[in-house]
Each structure stands twice: as C-alpha cells, then as structure tokens.
Design a protein around this motif. Structure first.
Motif, PDB file in Angstrom:
ATOM      1  N   ASP A 572      45.477  46.765  36.183  1.00  0.00           N
ATOM      2  CA  ASP A 572      44.321  47.160  36.988  1.00  0.00           C
ATOM      3  C   ASP A 572      43.561  45.945  37.517  1.00  0.00           C
ATOM      4  O   ASP A 572      42.423  46.066  37.991  1.00  0.00           O
ATOM      5  CB  ASP A 572      43.392  48.082  36.205  1.00  0.00           C
ATOM      6  N   ASN A 573      44.167  44.755  37.407  1.00  0.00           N
ATOM      7  CA  ASN A 573      43.652  43.482  37.931  1.00  0.00           C
ATOM      8  C   ASN A 573      42.610  42.819  37.027  1.00  0.00           C
ATOM      9  O   ASN A 573      42.087  41.762  37.379  1.00  0.00           O
ATOM     10  CB  ASN A 573      43.051  43.623  39.337  1.00  0.00           C
ATOM     11  N   PHE A 574      42.299  43.403  35.870  1.00  0.00           N
ATOM     12  CA  PHE A 574      41.281  42.843  34.992  1.00  0.00           C
ATOM     13  C   PHE A 574      41.908  42.220  33.749  1.00  0.00           C
ATOM     14  O   PHE A 574      42.994  42.616  33.310  1.00  0.00           O
ATOM     15  CB  PHE A 574      40.288  43.927  34.543  1.00  0.00           C
ATOM     16  N   ILE A 575      41.165  41.251  33.189  1.00  0.00           N
ATOM     17  CA  ILE A 575      41.482  40.713  31.866  1.00  0.00           C
ATOM     18  C   ILE A 575      40.335  41.107  30.946  1.00  0.00           C
ATOM     19  O   ILE A 575      39.175  40.751  31.196  1.00  0.00           O
ATOM     20  CB  ILE A 575      41.638  39.177  31.891  1.00  0.00           C
ATOM     21  N   SER A 598      45.229  41.234  42.340  1.00  0.00           N
ATOM     22  CA  SER A 598      46.465  41.936  42.019  1.00  0.00           C
ATOM     23  C   SER A 598      46.605  41.990  40.500  1.00  0.00           C
ATOM     24  O   SER A 598      45.774  41.446  39.766  1.00  0.00           O
ATOM     25  CB  SER A 598      47.669  41.231  42.655  1.00  0.00           C
ATOM     26  N   PHE A 599      47.660  42.645  40.036  1.00  0.00           N
ATOM     27  CA  PHE A 599      47.829  42.867  38.600  1.00  0.00           C
ATOM     28  C   PHE A 599      48.075  41.563  37.848  1.00  0.00           C
ATOM     29  O   PHE A 599      48.675  40.629  38.370  1.00  0.00           O
ATOM     30  CB  PHE A 599      48.961  43.856  38.340  1.00  0.00           C
ATOM     31  N   ILE A 600      47.606  41.515  36.624  1.00  0.00           N
ATOM     32  CA  ILE A 600      47.760  40.323  35.782  1.00  0.00           C
ATOM     33  C   ILE A 600      49.205  40.240  35.298  1.00  0.00           C
ATOM     34  O   ILE A 600      49.768  41.240  34.835  1.00  0.00           O
ATOM     35  CB  ILE A 600      46.804  40.373  34.570  1.00  0.00           C
ATOM     36  N   THR A 601      49.792  39.060  35.399  1.00  0.00           N
ATOM     37  CA  THR A 601      51.169  38.876  34.932  1.00  0.00           C
ATOM     38  C   THR A 601      51.260  37.988  33.699  1.00  0.00           C
ATOM     39  O   THR A 601      52.029  38.273  32.785  1.00  0.00           O
ATOM     40  CB  THR A 601      52.034  38.280  36.047  1.00  0.00           C
ATOM     41  N   SER A 616      48.657  36.233  38.656  1.00  0.00           N
ATOM     42  CA  SER A 616      48.664  37.633  39.059  1.00  0.00           C
ATOM     43  C   SER A 616      49.842  37.919  39.972  1.00  0.00           C
ATOM     44  O   SER A 616      50.575  37.003  40.381  1.00  0.00           O
ATOM     45  CB  SER A 616      47.360  37.994  39.773  1.00  0.00           C
ATOM     46  N   GLY A 617      50.008  39.193  40.324  1.00  0.00           N
ATOM     47  CA  GLY A 617      51.152  39.621  41.111  1.00  0.00           C
ATOM     48  C   GLY A 617      51.184  39.086  42.519  1.00  0.00           C
ATOM     49  O   GLY A 617      52.230  39.129  43.172  1.00  0.00           O
ATOM     50  N   ASP A 618      50.044  38.592  43.027  1.00  0.00           N
ATOM     51  CA  ASP A 618      50.035  38.000  44.363  1.00  0.00           C
ATOM     52  C   ASP A 618      49.988  36.478  44.304  1.00  0.00           C
ATOM     53  O   ASP A 618      49.530  35.819  45.232  1.00  0.00           O
ATOM     54  CB  ASP A 618      48.874  38.545  45.197  1.00  0.00           C
ATOM     55  N   TYR A 619      50.446  35.913  43.178  1.00  0.00           N
ATOM     56  CA  TYR A 619      50.668  34.469  43.005  1.00  0.00           C
ATOM     57  C   TYR A 619      49.364  33.665  42.968  1.00  0.00           C
ATOM     58  O   TYR A 619      49.331  32.508  43.362  1.00  0.00           O
ATOM     59  CB  TYR A 619      51.603  33.913  44.090  1.00  0.00           C
ATOM     60  N   GLU A 620      48.293  34.275  42.474  1.00  0.00           N
ATOM     61  CA  GLU A 620      47.048  33.544  42.275  1.00  0.00           C
ATOM     62  C   GLU A 620      47.096  32.786  40.951  1.00  0.00           C
ATOM     63  O   GLU A 620      47.701  33.237  39.980  1.00  0.00           O
ATOM     64  CB  GLU A 620      45.865  34.516  42.224  1.00  0.00           C
ATOM     65  N   ILE A 621      46.406  31.651  40.933  1.00  0.00           N
ATOM     66  CA  ILE A 621      46.135  30.930  39.686  1.00  0.00           C
ATOM     67  C   ILE A 621      44.617  30.852  39.564  1.00  0.00           C
ATOM     68  O   ILE A 621      43.955  30.226  40.391  1.00  0.00           O
ATOM     69  CB  ILE A 621      46.714  29.508  39.694  1.00  0.00           C
ATOM     70  N   LEU A 622      44.066  31.510  38.575  1.00  0.00           N
ATOM     71  CA  LEU A 622      42.622  31.489  38.373  1.00  0.00           C
ATOM     72  C   LEU A 622      42.292  30.959  36.980  1.00  0.00           C
ATOM     73  O   LEU A 622      43.104  31.038  36.052  1.00  0.00           O
ATOM     74  CB  LEU A 622      42.026  32.893  38.547  1.00  0.00           C
ATOM     75  N   TYR A 623      41.071  30.411  36.873  1.00  0.00           N
ATOM     76  CA  TYR A 623      40.586  29.868  35.607  1.00  0.00           C
ATOM     77  C   TYR A 623      39.264  30.541  35.256  1.00  0.00           C
ATOM     78  O   TYR A 623      38.443  30.830  36.131  1.00  0.00           O
ATOM     79  CB  TYR A 623      40.401  28.352  35.718  1.00  0.00           C
ATOM     80  N   TRP A 624      39.075  30.766  33.957  1.00  0.00           N
ATOM     81  CA  TRP A 624      37.925  31.527  33.498  1.00  0.00           C
ATOM     82  C   TRP A 624      37.225  30.791  32.357  1.00  0.00           C
ATOM     83  O   TRP A 624      37.882  30.266  31.450  1.00  0.00           O
ATOM     84  CB  TRP A 624      38.354  32.906  32.999  1.00  0.00           C
ATOM     85  N   GLY A 662      62.819  28.569  48.111  1.00  0.00           N
ATOM     86  CA  GLY A 662      63.048  29.879  48.699  1.00  0.00           C
ATOM     87  C   GLY A 662      62.818  31.035  47.749  1.00  0.00           C
ATOM     88  O   GLY A 662      63.141  32.181  48.076  1.00  0.00           O
ATOM     89  N   SER A 663      62.267  30.767  46.553  1.00  0.00           N
ATOM     90  CA  SER A 663      62.016  31.841  45.589  1.00  0.00           C
ATOM     91  C   SER A 663      61.003  32.833  46.153  1.00  0.00           C
ATOM     92  O   SER A 663      60.091  32.454  46.898  1.00  0.00           O
ATOM     93  CB  SER A 663      61.489  31.259  44.277  1.00  0.00           C
ATOM     94  N   ASP A 664      61.159  34.094  45.777  1.00  0.00           N
ATOM     95  CA  ASP A 664      60.275  35.118  46.333  1.00  0.00           C
ATOM     96  C   ASP A 664      59.122  35.490  45.409  1.00  0.00           C
ATOM     97  O   ASP A 664      58.377  36.421  45.682  1.00  0.00           O
ATOM     98  CB  ASP A 664      61.071  36.372  46.707  1.00  0.00           C
ATOM     99  N   GLY A 665      58.970  34.802  44.311  1.00  0.00           N
ATOM    100  CA  GLY A 665      57.842  35.059  43.419  1.00  0.00           C
ATOM    101  C   GLY A 665      58.172  35.965  42.258  1.00  0.00           C
ATOM    102  O   GLY A 665      57.466  35.976  41.258  1.00  0.00           O
ATOM    103  N   THR A 666      59.245  36.757  42.388  1.00  0.00           N
ATOM    104  CA  THR A 666      59.669  37.608  41.275  1.00  0.00           C
ATOM    105  C   THR A 666      60.951  37.087  40.640  1.00  0.00           C
ATOM    106  O   THR A 666      61.498  37.728  39.752  1.00  0.00           O
ATOM    107  CB  THR A 666      59.901  39.054  41.755  1.00  0.00           C
ATOM    108  N   ASP A 667      61.428  35.953  41.089  1.00  0.00           N
ATOM    109  CA  ASP A 667      62.676  35.404  40.558  1.00  0.00           C
ATOM    110  C   ASP A 667      62.527  34.939  39.118  1.00  0.00           C
ATOM    111  O   ASP A 667      63.503  34.879  38.375  1.00  0.00           O
ATOM    112  CB  ASP A 667      63.153  34.234  41.423  1.00  0.00           C
ATOM    113  N   ILE A 668      61.322  34.561  38.727  1.00  0.00           N
ATOM    114  CA  ILE A 668      61.070  34.133  37.345  1.00  0.00           C
ATOM    115  C   ILE A 668      60.181  35.183  36.684  1.00  0.00           C
ATOM    116  O   ILE A 668      59.062  35.440  37.131  1.00  0.00           O
ATOM    117  CB  ILE A 668      60.410  32.748  37.303  1.00  0.00           C
TER     118      ILE A 668
END
Length: 768
Positions: A572-575, A598-601, A616-624, A662-668
């Motif tokens: 649900d996009n929250f931690i 986007s969703f937390i990965t 997250s699922g849209d390739y964000e890197i966030l710090y808290w 050329g990775s699409d973000g879901t390769d790993i």
C-alpha cells in the motif's frame, strides 16, 4: 533586516559546504570562504542602499559570520572533508569531485546515486569477481506434485530423484547428497538402465533472455561417477522431454523418448551410437508414460489421456494398435502401467481400477472381415478411491499400487488378491510414485513434494520434504544455523542447515510472503498476503503477537539492529514502524513512513538504528529518519555516507554494479550482503544466483554465476556466520543451500579505500 542578512549568510555557508568543488585547487582554504562571504555580504548590502553606518555594521557582521564554521562542528567537518577530498599535493585528481553523483537508468528512468566521501577516483575503480565462490551443498525438496516414475533406489543405497534443474542422489542411511547438474532447465523425467548404474534424464526446453527456445537433449550419465556418457538428440526435441525409457531385453541398447510437442513425438535411439533409429507421432493428448516390453524390445507401450497404445517396431518403422476398452468404461486418464511376470500389462487409471490387458484374437463380428488381433482388457480390479497414480512390481511377483484420493498403498499378490494396505498421513498428500528398496521397505513420493520411507508394519516417515507452491519469504537466524521459509502454499517452515532437515512446519490461513528474525533470535515475524502479520515463538510455534496494516500484501519485515523497532513494508506504499518490547513479544505502533509512490520492495536499517533506506516498485530510493518521527529525508545527498546494518535494497550506490545494461527493473528479485561485508549475492529472474564483490558500485561488474533453479529465484540470504548462502526458487519450489568457499581479507571499507586510491586504468574482467 540584520536577521535576514544573517540567515542569508548561513544559507551561503550551507551551499558552499554542499556544492563547492575544491578539486581544481588544493591550496584553496578557509580564508577563501571568508573572502567569498565578505564579498557576498557587500553585494547584498549594496542592494539595500548601503548607508555608511549600515555598511560598517554589515562588514562587522560579515567578519563574525565568517567564523560560523568554527562555531558549527558539522559545518566545520564538512569543510574539512571538502578540502581533504581534493587530495594531497602531487596526487592524481579524481574525475568525480566530492558531492558529485552518478546516474543509472532502468527502463529509461534516471536514478541518481550519490558517491560516498571515501571514493575519490570513481572513474578508476576496478571491479573484480569476489575471491569467494559457492558450491552446492544441499537441495531441499522433491518434485512430486506433477511427476511420475521419478524416484528410484540405487544399489549404492541412494535414492535418485529430481527437483528444479538438479538430480539428487541421496544416501538414505548416511544422509549425504550428491548432485547431477548438467541440466539447464527443470528436469521432467528420468529412468534407470537395466545395469542399475546408468541413468537417462530429460528436461524442459526453456528459453533464453530473448525468449528464444534453448536446445535440449537427453543426458545419459553414470550414477557412480556423475560423468555424462552421452547426449541424445541435441536440438531434436521440442518444448521438452516428458518421458524416457531404456529397453530391457537387449540389456538397454535402445532409449525411447517422448517430447512435449503437440504431436508428442516418439523417437527410438541407439544408445551405443547415439543415432535415431525410428520416429513417429503418438497423439495430441497428454502422454504420461512409456516403457519397453521387458521380454521384447520391439514392443513399446505408451499411456496418457484416454488412451493406451501398443507399438511394434519392424524394419525401422513403428506401428501402433490402440487398446480396446470394450464393455468397460473408458477412463479419462490412464495414469501408469507395468508388466507382470506373466507378460500381462497392468494399467492404473483415474477411475481407481487396475486393468489387466492381453492379446485377443480378432473379433470379426465387431471389427469386420480382415480384422487383426487386438489388445483388450482381460480383467478389471477395483483398487482405490480416486486415481491409481503408480504401480510397482516386486521381485517375487507381487504388485504395489498407490492411490490418489484415498492415499493408500496396497500390496497385491501375483493374481491381484489384496494382501496388505496402509494409508499415508494426509499432510503428505496422495501417493505419486513407489520405489521398492527390498521386499519390505519402500520409498514413496507424494503429491505434496515429500519422500517417505517405511514399511506396512512400521508405517512411513518423511526423509525429504519441501514446499508445494511458490516461495518468497526467506530469513536466516541471527546466531543459529537455521532458516525460515514461507510461500503461497501457506506453510511456514523452519529448516536446519547443519542436519539438512525440516525442524517444524505450520500451516497458516493465508500465504506468507516475507519474514524476519528478531535480533535476540527467540521470535520471528511473518508478513502475509492480506496485510496481516504475526510473530511466532521459535520453540513453542505459538503466535505471540498479531497485527494488520492495510489490506494489501506485505513485502518485507525488518527489525532494527538492536531489536527495538520493526519495520513492515507493504504494497500500500507505506512502511509501518513498531516499537518492540518484552524481547520481541510486544509491539506498539510508533509511526508510518509516507512518501513512496509505489509499493515497498526492500528496506534496510542503518547501523545506529535511526534511519531506514527503502526501495519501491517504481525504482525510488528514499531515506527516513525514524528517530525524528518517520520523517522523509528530502536531501538524499546527506545519506551517502551512512552505514547500513544490512544491505538488501536492490537499488543503491553500493550495489549499482549488479544490474545488467538494459535491465527492466524486475530482473533482480532480491540481493543480500554478507555479514562480513565482503560479498553480495543476487537472485535474478533468469534462474541464476550471482555472487559479486561488495561493494559493487560500477555497472557491468563481473560476478560468479550459479545455476540450479528452474524458475525465477525469489530470495537469497547468508547464514549468520556467512558459511552458507540460501536461495529459494519461485515455481520450482526448491531451496538450494550453497557453501561459501575461499575468500580474501579486508572488509568493504578497506576494499573501497584501496580501489579508490588506484590510479591505473585497465579493462574490467569479463563476467565469469
């Protein structure tokens, strides 16, 4: 007015500390900053009209403002770092100055990575594979849910079976494993040669990264030495190999293969020469089994959906006759068959019957003039409720049958009179296949991916167990040699890496997707598909705490290093952050991290337990900043030097090199840094496990690559001592335990420092 000027001066100092590039001139020092501030204040005062009295006051204020650095330890340290990063006189200057970033792209989206302070020559970093390597140590699981005739007992005392891409030879008494690993995709079938030494095995064709089908063949190999003896029909079989069988009457001179093409092509191969002897289409329906008549290698039988075919080889050509059901109900599936000692053919079907087949003179009245002899049912014996999945002949002429719905194993006399029966426990599923160790002791493969050992008198116990559906959750204990898995089969399993066995298993109401051990090691939290999560006591297996966050699936459970907080990442996009007390038995909501789109990965805690890094699922890197109330840190630059207690985030400067171009973000799907911070293991979407050097901050970094999984690898995790790595597959339901061998000295900080000081450029080694 003066207050505004003072604030502007402070802002200038902060901008200087973050953006000033000292690289062009090392001699630039603190006095330069004072001059810059004085000039900046003068310019500002001129804009304000600059009366004489005001100018003197501002000059005095500028002089005192120049001393802000001395009064602010953090700013003073920042300035010192900036000056030091320029390098000592005579040293080669780095291409990237301190505070600069580098971008990587995933699906065209730029992701900014800030370079840590201790890297001065990023462009000259040389990536190498790690000195450590992996060696397959143990395979957990068995493919019984959809397999047939895939379990044999060897004269060496070993059971041979398969799961994923690995064929396992498990010594039952010694409890050791050997592995045949020539296959490149999921093994589908195997058979034992009459000499009880050679084995033939076939696999699914699989595809490469571009979706092109891979060439496949049938391997004939020596079960004693694990040496491949022959490759039968490379490039011949379509989609995969579903069934294989050796001939018996001529000591195994021929091999019969049925592929997974639409026509289920049956081909006959000369094992000595490796050449094709004959080929023919069988049927468009599913084919379950093929066998040679043990007395005549020119006779072959196949069975499957709604058919039994009797094949005859003559003059290099194969002809078939269909079994006639006559007055008997035609079952939907003929699941299996065997040859009795008298030469009759016995089939087991989906109606629970054992049919006895034999040759019959031509029925001219029914089939017309010129009709030839046929194969018809001579006798029908009701055996089981539900399907008869397997039949196994005994040396003395007896017969064993295994049932589906009733889970029974029945022993029959040579004339099909029932002698003994037993029922296997419901938790193991139905009987899939039976292998006789001797006249009394049996091995039983089940539809819930277990292998049982036992007798009619003493009952059966599991010697191999595994998951039966896709797995995603994996966690290793912080101090013991145990690990936990969970998946779509709703099972939570605790495994022992030393004894290679399942310690316990419980079944939940929903399926688990993630797990994490509390640092004290007494409890483990499991995140479920509904937003619910629970905490289990390892000893009692009881639920000691339970909560729900949102109504979407949870993706990560991670305790802070000291165990005082638990972070729960959700789709649900929250931690969600919980404070933890009473040794991991009491949880109180502390806060919620709100900022991802986007969703937390993945997420990790800093070593001091105050901060979190998340993907997250849209390739964000966030710090808290958790200590400050789950506050989002807008300036990601400030987190570039932070040290992390774990590193499982797939996006970050220190693991940037694990991504292929050329990775699409879901390769790993997952990665994990070792506890000694020397290596990082990666689980990819192409059935591979990679081992990289840590840190790995440059793209196209080389790695050691390992095969064994037959599906996307969903998770990897090192044991507490880094002695082993665990990897779990998705659809292959396989757990692989890898032993870490070799290894050099130095931790990640030393590696970065030595790499950063390297001044020579050389080609990067190719990926191994």
């Amino acid at each position: 007015m003066l207050l505004r000027l003072f604030q502007q001066q402070q802002k200038v100092v902060l901008q200087l500390s973050q953006r000033w590039d000292p690289a062009p001139c090392y001699e630039q020092s603190m006095s330069s900053i004072k001059d810059y501030l004085t000039n900046r204040v003068r310019r500002n005062s001129e804009k304000l009209g600059n009366p004489e009295r005001q100018r003197k006051r501002l000059d005095k204020k500028a002089a005192s403002s120049a001393n802000l650095l001395a009064r602010s330890p953090s700013l003073e340290n920042r300035a010192k770092e900036l000056i030091a990063s320029a390098g000592s006189p005579g040293s080669r200057r780095g291409t990237y100055s301190q505070g600069q970033s580098i971008k990587m792209f995933i699906r065209g989206r730029p992701i900014t990575m800030y370079i840590p302070s201790n890297i001065q020559n990023y462009d000259e970093l040389k990536m190498e594979p790690p000195s450590e390597r992996l060696e397959l140590d143990w395979v957990y699981g068995y493919r019984g849910r959809d397999g047939r005739a895939n379990l044999y007992f060897l004269p060496t005392g070993e059971a041979v079976y398969f799961i994923a891409c690995v064929i396992v030879l498990y010594h039952i008494n010694n409890r050791t494993q050997r592995h045949y690993r020539k296959h490149t995709d999921c093994v589908r079938c195997l058979t034992l040669h009459p000499d009880k030494v050679r084995v033939a095995s076939g696999q699914t064709a699989g595809v490469d990264k571009d979706g092109k089908p891979l060439q496949l063949c049938v391997y004939i190999w020596d079960s004693t030495t694990l040496v491949t003896l022959q490759q039968i029909g490379p490039g011949t079989f379509q989609r995969g190999v579903g069934s294989v069988a050796f001939s018996f009457a001529d000591a195994g001179s021929f091999l019969c293969v049925i592929d997974d093409s639409n026509d289920h092509m049956l081909s006959l191969w000369d094992c000595t020469k490796g050449t094709k002897h004959a080929e023919i289409k069988t049927t468009n329906e599913a084919v379950f089994a093929v066998e040679f008549n043990p007395r005549d290698s020119t006779n072959i039988i196949t069975c499957g959906k709604s058919h039994v075919y009797f094949w005859t080889l003559s003059g290099g050509q194969l002809t078939k006759k269909q079994g006639i059901f006559g007055k008997y109900k035609k079952p939907k599936f003929i699941q299996c068959f065997v040859f009795s000692l008298t030469g009759d053919v016995l089939t087991g079907d989906s109606e629970g019957n054992i049919m006895t087949w034999g040759k019959s003179a031509a029925d001219i009245k029914t089939l017309g003039k010129g009709a030839k002899e046929t194969y018809q049912i001579m006798r029908q014996t009701k055996a089981h409720e539900g399907s008869v999945f397997t039949l196994c002949t005994l040396q003395g002429g007896g017969l064993l049958s295994g049932g589906g719905k009733d889970r029974k194993i029945i022993r029959w006399s040579a004339d099909l009179a029932p002698e003994r029966e037993c029922e296997i426990p419901e938790k193991f599923g139905a009987v899939r296949t039976i292998a006789a160790m001797d006249e009394e002791e049996l091995l039983v493969g089940t539809t819930r991916n277990a292998i049982l050992r036992g007798t009619f008198s003493d009952g059966f116990v599991a010697i191999v167990q595994g998951h039966v559906d896709e797995m995603w959750g994996l966690a290793t204990h912080p101090s013991q040699n145990i690990f936990l898995t969970c998946g779509h089969d709703r099972q939570v399993c605790l495994w022992n890496t030393e004894e290679h066995k399942l310690d316990w298993c419980i079944t939940l109401e929903e399926y688990g997707l993630c797990a994490g051990f509390c640092p004290n090691g007494s409890v483990v939290s499991v995140g479920l598909s509904t937003g619910r999560w629970m905490v289990l006591d390892l000893l009692t297996r009881e639920v000691v705490s339970e909560s729900t966050d949102g109504n979407e699936q949870l993706s990560v459970m991670r305790y802070s290093p000291d165990g005082s907080f638990l972070a729960v990442g959700s789709h649900d996009n929250f931690i969600y952050i919980y404070s933890v007390t009473e040794s991991g038995r009491r949880y109180t909501r502390f806060g919620k991290c709100n900022g991802h789109s986007s969703f937390i990965t993945h997420l990790d805690w800093s070593k001091d337990g105050k901060y979190i890094m998340s993907n997250s699922g849209d390739y964000e890197i966030l710090y808290w900043d958790i200590a400050a109330g789950c506050k989002l840190l807008r300036n990601r630059f400030e987190s570039k030097d932070r040290e992390w207690a774990s590193y499982t985030c797939v996006l970050g400067f220190h693991v940037m090199g694990v991504w292929l171009e050329g990775s699409d973000g879901t390769d790993i799907n997952a990665l994990c840094r070792s506890h000694n911070e020397k290596m990082v293991a990666v689980a990819d979407d192409f059935c591979k496990v990679h081992l990289f050097q840590y840190p790995c901050p440059k793209l196209k970094a080389p790695s050691h690559k390992y095969e064994g999984h037959g599906s996307h690898v969903t998770n990897v995790c090192f044991t507490h001592s880094d002695s082993h790595l665990l990897s779990i597959g998705g659809k292959d339901t396989c757990i692989l335990q890898w032993k870490v061998i070799g290894g050099g000295v130095g931790n990640s900080r030393e590696r970065l420092a030595s790499a950063s000081s390297t001044s020579t450029s050389s080609p990067e080694p190719a990926t191994s």
